[in-house]
Write a protein that holds these residues in place. Structure first.
Motif, mmCIF file in Angstrom:
data_model
loop_
_atom_site.group_PDB
_atom_site.id
_atom_site.type_symbol
_atom_site.label_atom_id
_atom_site.label_comp_id
_atom_site.label_asym_id
_atom_site.label_seq_id
_atom_site.Cartn_x
_atom_site.Cartn_y
_atom_site.Cartn_z
ATOM 1 N N GLU A 136 38.022 -33.302 1.684
ATOM 2 C CA GLU A 136 37.366 -32.827 2.950
ATOM 3 C C GLU A 136 36.321 -31.616 2.846
ATOM 4 O O GLU A 136 35.948 -31.219 3.650
ATOM 5 C CB GLU A 136 38.589 -32.061 3.732
ATOM 6 N N GLU A 137 36.118 -31.256 1.389
ATOM 7 C CA GLU A 137 35.353 -30.332 1.108
ATOM 8 C C GLU A 137 33.777 -30.604 1.824
ATOM 9 O O GLU A 137 33.347 -31.399 1.496
ATOM 10 C CB GLU A 137 35.239 -29.990 -0.361
ATOM 11 N N THR A 161 30.816 -34.226 3.966
ATOM 12 C CA THR A 161 32.300 -33.947 2.991
ATOM 13 C C THR A 161 32.154 -34.775 1.846
ATOM 14 O O THR A 161 31.155 -35.774 1.568
ATOM 15 C CB THR A 161 33.548 -34.446 3.946
ATOM 16 N N ALA A 186 37.337 -30.494 -6.136
ATOM 17 C CA ALA A 186 37.007 -30.472 -4.701
ATOM 18 C C ALA A 186 37.721 -31.468 -4.151
ATOM 19 O O ALA A 186 37.660 -32.671 -4.374
ATOM 20 C CB ALA A 186 35.716 -30.527 -4.389
ATOM 21 N N ARG A 216 41.796 -24.493 -7.251
ATOM 22 C CA ARG A 216 41.770 -24.922 -5.980
ATOM 23 C C ARG A 216 42.292 -26.472 -5.767
ATOM 24 O O ARG A 216 42.337 -26.795 -4.643
ATOM 25 C CB ARG A 216 40.647 -24.828 -5.353
#
Lengths: 339, 77, 339, 77
Positions: D59-60, D27, D56, C234
């Motif tokens: 903003e995750e 976040t 990640a 991702r």
């Protein structure tokens, strides 16, 4: 060269005190092949006080692909590996005392060397020598670091007498795999990976940072991107004949050693390994053919020939190596093909 | 059910990274014999065994769900 | 030497066909320090067709502890690293075409070299050069392998344009850590570990075994026995200015490069990095003191002096390096201390 | 609750291999700010973050039970 170790003393777990410890230690490296040459270079650059390196072979063209101390010139001169290693190591660091021994690392030789050795780094190509190192290490209470590689995989385990399980706890016997660098190939990165693990452990042991020593058995495959650690807390066998309560050091006993004898008047060396589980002759025949050997045989033996190498292998692991009277050379060929 | 992982050249011989077998209640030695038979693997008796990433002796009994890894010792150097 | 690669062609994923591919490939290595010298040795032994190695420094005593191609003689002669590397690599394998370039790997130089390069192995010591490599690799569609180490830890990640995320997806900026081998130290085994990972990936790419290429970001600490893989599925940023849908290759633009200028008549070089988040002067002062520098300062700048090195560092990352007019030497000192 | 792991020199700066913090709903960028504040760690904004061993972005949003790893990029070579 006052600041040659500055990047190492800047590393807090070593520091100036650690460097002083490294400078007073004697490291014994068994084997000057891929692992031996690499481990010796890292230890010499790190500034150990004394380094002893033992090997029975000379430098060949097929070594250059992965054995980092050697050059084309060493091949042309057919230099013994131990001698070629010494030459390069001295050019790298003249402050390290280098002792090179051209010969077979027998239990007798290991016992003689054990007196003033602080650490043994395994860089051999066979389990018989490893089992002898394991017994010597237990008998003289010397830490040692197992390392091995074939193809793209490898493994390492650190053995501290009195603390960790030993190699005999894990294996219980001398395995003959028939898978060696000479039959299954080997790539440089797998060698480098084992060297990275062995030398990290070596530095921890030399600076006596026992808390940092790795307790797990590491096992990896660089081509398949696998890396696993096996916990060893339950592996120690209290009845182990090498490290248990009543040690007998079986691999220092003559009856558990390979017998190597020149057959009178026949220009042939006989190699008789101690009680093995036997050799899978069909499997070996396939491997030897893949290497270009001309192979003939029956269910009881196989005979194989390639250039100067000519030998007969029996189902019980016994072999006749023809065309030589040199015991070390014959044993070297045997170990390279059978492990 | 148990997952059995193969390392080093065992993986090539079996042709799989892992297999699923129902071996709960059996010992490590018995599992080795079953795998050697079923997948035609030579020399499995000298492989080391890990159960759930921990070294296990030949007498150890497998529990349901245990992950078993077979690691053949390597000799090259 | 007909059989010099026999152990490598015996490894099935390479084989004779893979070896032939390796023989036709051109590998570019940026940096001839610890990673560069080690990667160059493994690639040369493996038999690449052509190897180009770029470095701006000369061999110093403090390099010998971990930089594997160099000897005490190279230090005595103050040989440029690229030249010393070439000499040793040719002795190891005369079949490989070795091109050594003594100089700074600027975006211009990288663009010139990119034309016929099959793979770039990152062995530099700073992120500014890495970001330029990353943009060049995307622009010319060349795979490259990030690798770095400090103290006992290190990391590696393989970047295939069009397939994987790129370094700019991950970092978004040029990080200044102030932790380098010159401030935090470095041990040989951490170097070996990164080399093992970078060269394994290199061989996979050279034989075009794309399935085998590692997709995770590897991160380890050899002293703490940590090894982790971070999945990157991702991580690719579709808006990335280096590898996204509308690439601008920002790190090839002049305004994003460090400006290095000789200050007229002052025997001083000024180094002005592009927009950084600023330097923690207090932290840097502590690190420089630990290295033996005499450090003075105020909240806006620090001045530091050790032997021939004398410089002033400002809070915004700008520095004045005194006593030299040599741009490459000044930049080298800056990168070694600030990363 | 969330476990936060520190890598490389962050581990030395924090003085712990990991800490437990309640950061669900925040976040990644917010977690970095909290950790930087609470443990006096400089330069955390340029560290990479993995959630459950997967990269990640800033903003995750963290879920309860997520394991967060902070990995500072290293430049030496």
């Amino acid at each position: 060269m006052s600041n040659r170790y500055s990047r190492q003393t800047l590393f807090p777990p070593i520091g100036k005190m650690g460097q002083e410890k490294i400078r007073t230690k004697h490291v014994l490296i068994i084997g000057a092949g891929a692992l031996g040459s690499g481990n010796a270079e890292v230890m010499t650059r790190a500034g150990v006080g004394k380094l002893t390196i033992v090997d029975r072979d000379y430098v060949e063209a097929s070594n250059l692909q992965r054995q980092q101390l050697y050059t084309e010139e060493d091949v042309a001169e057919k230099l013994p590996k131990a001698a070629a290693a010494e030459k390069r190591l001295k050019a790298i660091n003249s402050e390290v005392e280098i002792q090179s021994i051209i010969g077979d690392a027998t239990p007798e030789m290991l016992a003689e060397l054990a007196g003033d050795v602080d650490l043994i780094i395994d860089s051999t190509d066979n389990f018989e020598t490893r089992m002898a190192i394991n017994d010597i290490a237990q008998k003289y209470q010397i830490p040692w670091i197992y390392g091995a590689c074939v193809a793209s995989f490898g493994m390492s385990f650190t053995i501290i007498p009195g603390k960790t399980p030993c190699l005999n706890c894990l294996l219980k016997t001398v395995p003959i795999q028939g898978l060696t660098c000479d039959t299954g190939g080997i790539i440089g990165p797998a060698v480098q990976m084992v060297i990275a693990h062995q030398t990290a452990e070596a530095l921890k042991i030399l600076v006596e940072d026992w808390e940092a020593v790795r307790t797990s058995f590491v096992n990896f495959d660089m081509w398949r991107n696998q890396y696993t650690s096996m916990k060893m807390s339950r592996a120690k066998d209290p009845g182990c004949l090498s490290c248990g309560e009543h040690p007998e050091y079986p691999y220092l006993e003559a009856e558990n050693m390979t017998k190597t004898t020149v057959l009178c008047g026949r220009d042939t060396v006989q190699i008789r390994p101690p009680h093995t589980e036997g050799v899978d002759l069909k499997d070996m025949a396939g491997k030897l053919k893949a290497l270009g050997y001309e192979v003939k045989g029956n269910p009881y033996l196989l005979s194989a020939e390639l250039e100067d190498n000519r030998f007969v292998l029996f189902q019980d692991g016994r072999a006749l190596i023809h065309g030589t009277k040199d015991l070390a050379q014959a044993k070297s060929l045997y170990n390279r093909l059978l492990g | 059910m148990n997952k059995i992982l193969f390392f080093a050249h065992l993986r090539d011989e079996v042709g799989e990274e892992s297999v699923q077998l129902e071996v709960a209640g059996k010992t490590v030695a018995e599992v080795k014999a079953i795998v050697a038979e079923q997948y035609k693997v030579a020399k499995l008796d000298t492989a080391m065994t890990a159960i759930n990433e921990e070294f296990a002796p030949n007498e150890e009994v497998i529990q349901d769900g245990d992950v078993i890894a077979l690691i053949p010792p390597v000799s090259g150097g």
